[in-house]
Design a protein around this motif. Structure first.
Motif, mmCIF file in Angstrom:
data_model
loop_
_atom_site.group_PDB
_atom_site.id
_atom_site.type_symbol
_atom_site.label_atom_id
_atom_site.label_comp_id
_atom_site.label_asym_id
_atom_site.label_seq_id
_atom_site.Cartn_x
_atom_site.Cartn_y
_atom_site.Cartn_z
ATOM 1 N N ILE A 1 0.925 -0.991 -0.047
ATOM 2 C CA ILE A 1 0.041 -0.082 0.124
ATOM 3 C C ILE A 1 1.100 1.443 0.102
ATOM 4 O O ILE A 1 2.192 1.154 0.429
ATOM 5 N N THR A 2 0.286 2.331 -0.242
ATOM 6 C CA THR A 2 0.878 3.693 -0.159
ATOM 7 C C THR A 2 0.393 4.483 1.000
ATOM 8 O O THR A 2 -0.621 4.343 1.555
ATOM 9 N N SER A 3 1.161 5.513 1.504
ATOM 10 C CA SER A 3 0.939 6.201 2.510
ATOM 11 C C SER A 3 0.274 7.543 2.266
ATOM 12 O O SER A 3 0.900 8.263 1.334
ATOM 13 N N ALA A 4 -1.004 7.945 2.492
ATOM 14 C CA ALA A 4 -1.651 8.913 2.265
ATOM 15 C C ALA A 4 -0.921 10.423 2.790
ATOM 16 O O ALA A 4 -0.562 11.357 2.053
ATOM 17 N N ALA A 5 -0.290 9.841 3.923
ATOM 18 C CA ALA A 5 0.512 11.187 4.450
ATOM 19 C C ALA A 5 1.849 11.339 3.548
ATOM 20 O O ALA A 5 2.419 12.651 3.189
ATOM 21 N N ARG A 6 2.463 10.283 3.160
ATOM 22 C CA ARG A 6 3.586 10.595 2.556
ATOM 23 C C ARG A 6 3.476 10.953 1.059
ATOM 24 O O ARG A 6 4.309 11.686 0.446
ATOM 25 N N SER A 7 2.285 10.573 0.464
ATOM 26 C CA SER A 7 2.030 11.073 -0.841
ATOM 27 C C SER A 7 1.925 12.453 -0.639
ATOM 28 O O SER A 7 2.153 13.275 -1.506
ATOM 29 N N LEU A 8 0.902 13.079 0.236
ATOM 30 C CA LEU A 8 1.041 14.376 0.418
ATOM 31 C C LEU A 8 2.359 15.274 0.615
ATOM 32 O O LEU A 8 2.545 16.109 -0.062
ATOM 33 N N ILE A 9 2.941 14.528 1.273
ATOM 34 C CA ILE A 9 4.597 15.476 1.421
ATOM 35 C C ILE A 9 5.010 15.464 0.151
ATOM 36 O O ILE A 9 5.710 16.554 0.017
ATOM 37 N N VAL B 1 6.473 10.251 12.571
ATOM 38 C CA VAL B 1 7.275 11.344 12.236
ATOM 39 C C VAL B 1 6.343 12.003 10.575
ATOM 40 O O VAL B 1 6.241 13.202 10.505
ATOM 41 N N ALA B 2 6.491 10.983 9.930
ATOM 42 C CA ALA B 2 5.749 11.257 8.468
ATOM 43 C C ALA B 2 4.556 11.743 8.642
ATOM 44 O O ALA B 2 3.890 13.010 8.129
ATOM 45 N N GLU B 3 3.667 11.414 9.580
ATOM 46 C CA GLU B 3 2.369 11.755 9.631
ATOM 47 C C GLU B 3 2.187 13.052 10.185
ATOM 48 O O GLU B 3 1.556 13.932 10.113
ATOM 49 N N ALA B 4 2.986 13.423 11.188
ATOM 50 C CA ALA B 4 3.144 14.705 11.803
ATOM 51 C C ALA B 4 3.706 15.830 10.992
ATOM 52 O O ALA B 4 2.967 16.938 10.928
ATOM 53 N N HIS B 5 4.436 15.508 9.980
ATOM 54 C CA HIS B 5 4.806 16.415 8.841
ATOM 55 C C HIS B 5 3.851 16.598 7.884
ATOM 56 O O HIS B 5 3.673 17.934 7.760
ATOM 57 N N ALA B 6 2.873 15.569 7.696
ATOM 58 C CA ALA B 6 1.810 15.863 6.922
ATOM 59 C C ALA B 6 0.833 16.790 7.485
ATOM 60 O O ALA B 6 0.299 17.712 6.893
ATOM 61 N N ARG B 7 0.608 16.551 8.832
ATOM 62 C CA ARG B 7 -0.366 17.384 9.337
ATOM 63 C C ARG B 7 0.054 18.805 9.523
ATOM 64 O O ARG B 7 -0.766 19.745 9.403
ATOM 65 N N ALA B 8 1.311 18.996 9.598
ATOM 66 C CA ALA B 8 1.933 20.419 9.546
ATOM 67 C C ALA B 8 1.773 21.025 8.258
ATOM 68 O O ALA B 8 1.212 22.173 8.363
ATOM 69 N N ILE B 9 1.642 20.372 7.081
ATOM 70 C CA ILE B 9 1.513 20.856 5.892
ATOM 71 C C ILE B 9 0.028 21.230 5.760
ATOM 72 O O ILE B 9 -0.220 22.321 5.113
ATOM 73 N N LEU B 10 -0.855 20.522 6.406
ATOM 74 C CA LEU B 10 -2.168 20.646 6.186
ATOM 75 C C LEU B 10 -2.489 21.845 7.069
ATOM 76 O O LEU B 10 -3.496 22.689 6.475
ATOM 77 N N GLU B 11 -2.146 22.035 8.147
ATOM 78 C CA GLU B 11 -2.700 23.034 9.198
ATOM 79 C C GLU B 11 -2.001 24.276 8.629
ATOM 80 O O GLU B 11 -2.491 25.404 8.539
ATOM 81 N N ALA B 12 -0.702 24.298 8.097
ATOM 82 C CA ALA B 12 -0.320 25.765 7.359
ATOM 83 C C ALA B 12 -1.170 25.942 6.175
ATOM 84 O O ALA B 12 -1.422 27.255 5.774
ATOM 85 N N ALA B 13 -1.669 24.831 5.531
ATOM 86 C CA ALA B 13 -2.448 25.274 4.386
ATOM 87 C C ALA B 13 -3.737 25.932 4.745
ATOM 88 O O ALA B 13 -4.336 26.812 4.147
ATOM 89 N N MET B 14 -4.317 25.451 5.718
ATOM 90 C CA MET B 14 -5.573 25.901 6.214
ATOM 91 C C MET B 14 -5.402 27.226 6.925
ATOM 92 O O MET B 14 -6.186 28.277 6.777
ATOM 93 N N ALA B 15 -4.125 27.456 7.573
ATOM 94 C CA ALA B 15 -4.040 28.826 8.194
ATOM 95 C C ALA B 15 -3.823 30.018 6.995
ATOM 96 O O ALA B 15 -4.350 31.098 7.115
ATOM 97 N N ARG B 16 -3.530 29.481 5.955
ATOM 98 C CA ARG B 16 -3.218 30.389 4.604
ATOM 99 C C ARG B 16 -4.576 30.916 4.066
ATOM 100 O O ARG B 16 -4.675 31.834 3.547
#
Length: 264
Positions: free
Chosen positions: A40-48, A247-262
């Motif tokens: 399988i592939t990871s959605a978090a990793r794909s997003l990053i 760590v991968a999931e935390a980095h992906a969450r940070a990306i999403l949170e930054a996008a929402m903040a913008r």
């Protein structure tokens, strides 16, 4: 030529390896013990990889220009037919498969068990873009053009992606075909990988002509390929795409949170 004589791109050689000695792609999720789950592939990793424009195989940045993926037989046939008819060629059906470097996709074409052979079957159940794929689903092949086609390495001028939080999936759309290298077996791409590693991959191909002189396939399932004289890669996969899934999931969450903040 034996599998051990096949060179490995340096950035792939620098990735973590599983117990058998196979490099683990950046897109592959890990279990709680850090072991890869290749099916399988990871959605978090794909997003990053999508947001940071990183190769889904080696995890290092992709420069401006074409991106690549390994496509199945049906997609290959559709693109070949469009080329032959002189139609604008794109790959607009959403795909969960993230792009990567040309050299990395040439390598993936014959080392990934599901990509290497048209009769390869899924090792476990999965849900892809809302469709349930059961264990044992075959990748498939085609002979519509008169040639046995198991897939291709395809280059595209650009990609777009969409993340759907409720479905926890990343969908990619590719446009502007730049290269199409059909194969029956993924190992047909080995001579091109060797040429690319020798330096002929420094410039993107000027056209999108299909490969017509496939070399005899090289056995690629006995032992993992090992690069004897790998040069240190100029860039390596970042820590958040290595073996720690948290760590991968935390980095992906940070990306999403930054996008929402913008957006606020």
């Amino acid at each position: 030529m034996t599998p051990r004589a096949i060179p490995v791109p340096p950035a792939i050689a620098a990735l973590p390896h599983d117990a058998r000695g196979y490099p683990t792609p950046a897109i592959t999720p890990r279990d709680p013990e850090g072991h890869p789950t290749f099916a399988i592939t990871s959605a978090a990793r794909s997003l990053i990889c999508a947001v940071e424009r990183r190769c889904s195989i080696c995890g290092t940045p992709m420069p401006p220009g074409p991106v690549y993926r390994v496509i199945a037989a049906a997609e290959t046939e559709a693109l070949v037919a469009a080329q032959a008819a002189g139609r604008s060629v794109a790959n607009k059906a959403p795909s969960p498969e993230a792009p990567g470097h040309r050299i990395c996709m040439l390598f993936a074409a014959f080392t990934c068990p599901f990509l290497a052979r048209p009769n390869a079957r899924r090792g476990q159940d999965a849900e892809v873009m809302g469709a349930a794929l059961t264990r044992g689903t075959a990748r498939g092949s085609s002979t519509e053009t008169g040639n046995e086609i198991g897939g291709a390495v395809a280059g595209f001028a650009d990609y777009e992606f969409r993340y759907t939080p409720g479905e926890n999936q990343v969908a990619f759309v590719f446009t502007g075909l730049t290269e199409l290298r059909p194969h029956h077996l993924g190992a047909d791409q080995i001579p091109e990988l060797i040429a690319a590693l020798a330096g002929s991959d420094s410039q993107p191909p000027a056209d999108a002509r299909p490969a017509t002189d496939a070399q005899p396939p090289v056995q690629a399932d006995a032992q993992p390929p090992v690069q004897a004289d790998a040069q240190p890669p100029a860039q390596t996969c970042p820590p958040y795409l290595l073996n720690d899934e948290a760590v991968a999931e935390a980095h992906a969450r940070a990306i999403l949170e930054a996008a929402m903040a913008r957006r606020q």
